[in-house]
Design an enzyme around this catalytic site. Sequence first.
Site, PDB file in Angstrom:
ATOM      1  N   TRP A 165       0.891  -1.147   0.121  1.00  3.45           N
ATOM      2  CA  TRP A 165      -0.177   0.015  -0.006  1.00  3.45           C
ATOM      3  C   TRP A 165       0.948   1.160  -0.204  1.00  3.45           C
ATOM      4  CZ3 TRP A 165      -3.460  -1.959  -2.325  1.00  3.45           C
ATOM      5  CH2 TRP A 165      -4.105  -2.959  -2.039  1.00  3.45           C
ATOM      6  N   GLY A 236     -12.910  -8.800  15.265  1.00  6.74           N
ATOM      7  CA  GLY A 236     -14.173  -9.619  14.869  1.00  6.74           C
ATOM      8  C   GLY A 236     -13.599 -10.448  13.708  1.00  6.74           C
ATOM      9  N   HIS A 256     -10.360 -11.960  -3.083  1.00  2.18           N
ATOM     10  CA  HIS A 256      -9.471 -12.798  -4.241  1.00  2.18           C
ATOM     11  C   HIS A 256      -9.124 -13.933  -3.215  1.00  2.18           C
ATOM     12  CE1 HIS A 256      -5.164 -11.118  -3.338  1.00  2.18           C
ATOM     13  NE2 HIS A 256      -5.848 -11.353  -2.114  1.00  2.18           N
ATOM     14  N   ASN A 303      -1.000 -18.021  -7.434  1.00  2.00           N
ATOM     15  CA  ASN A 303      -0.692 -18.034  -6.052  1.00  2.00           C
ATOM     16  C   ASN A 303      -1.912 -18.086  -5.041  1.00  2.00           C
ATOM     17  OD1 ASN A 303       1.534 -17.614  -3.987  1.00  2.00           O
ATOM     18  ND2 ASN A 303       0.371 -15.592  -3.629  1.00  2.00           N
TER      19      ASN A 303
END
Length: 346
Positions: A165, A236, A256, A303
Amino acid sequence: MNSTEDLDYPQVILQYNSGFLVSKVMFTACELGVFDLLLESGEPLSSDAIAARLGTSTTGMERLLDACVGLKLLAVELTQEGALYRNTEISNIYLTKSSPKSQYHIMMYYSNTVYLCWHYLADAVREGRNQYERAFGILSKDPFGAMYRSEEEMLKFMAGQNSVWSICGRDVLAAFDLSPFRQICDLGGGGGALARECVSLYPNSTVTIYDLPKVVQLAKEQFVPPEEHRITFHEGDFFNDSIPEAELYILSKILHDWDDDKCRQLLAKVYKACRPGGGVLLVESLLNEDKSGPLETQLYSMNMLVQTEGKERTAAEYSKLLEAAGFREVQVKRTGKLYDAVLGSK
């Protein structure tokens, strides 16, 4: 491919054959601290000096450095005293631990975890399931139970995702104007790098990171400073526990990991919790509609086979999942980088 030149001498096949050697050279130089040392030294160093400082053999280090020169990760200058090595600019930015755009942690995750799973790719193709049991001796019913098998592994994975990110986060968050959404929930937000990017880009918004209790604990301790008051946490399991109400839900690299049934189940919960007028932002690497590429996304999908229960999908496949959950006006923005954005409205 298939030009007369390729058929006479299969250059591209030979490149593919040695592809994993290239990865391992870069991973090894990162792991041993070559790029960090050369950045800190502030001057070019000889292979003997680098080997001595890093505690390696001189013969092994010299070959590693020369391979890095071949990959344009290092530059070499031949002097009267011998060869002197320095980082190239791209290595200073992306391969040193101290850089804000460092990819070191995701590379270490690939080198020490992904690489071992890929040893069993043929088994994954034969069986259609992930390979944690063969690679690590761990029953792989729950892929995240395997991924988070120790605090050390969790830290590696979370730091690796944060690396991604640091170079892709702003693009996916700016793909659509998210400023109307003040209350945002980052489902499976992990180490919080995307949440931090979000409150930086949209300063009037707050983000709640929703993740497993042990992930939240590490995120608080290691990644998100307590003075960042615009980011809060909610512990959670989003499949088994309730999801808090929000105006926008971000699911970055979440769907994904799962098959279509699990995706439908999760998106239905998100739709139910979402405020009217709100929405959901999917951040994923999108396949072309004919699945002819991009190559990186095709490899990521392999992957997913080796490591998870999921797969990479096309924009149309994600749109269909969103619409089945009740979301409408689905929009797609390709960023031109690794990850793209899909926005659905309630």
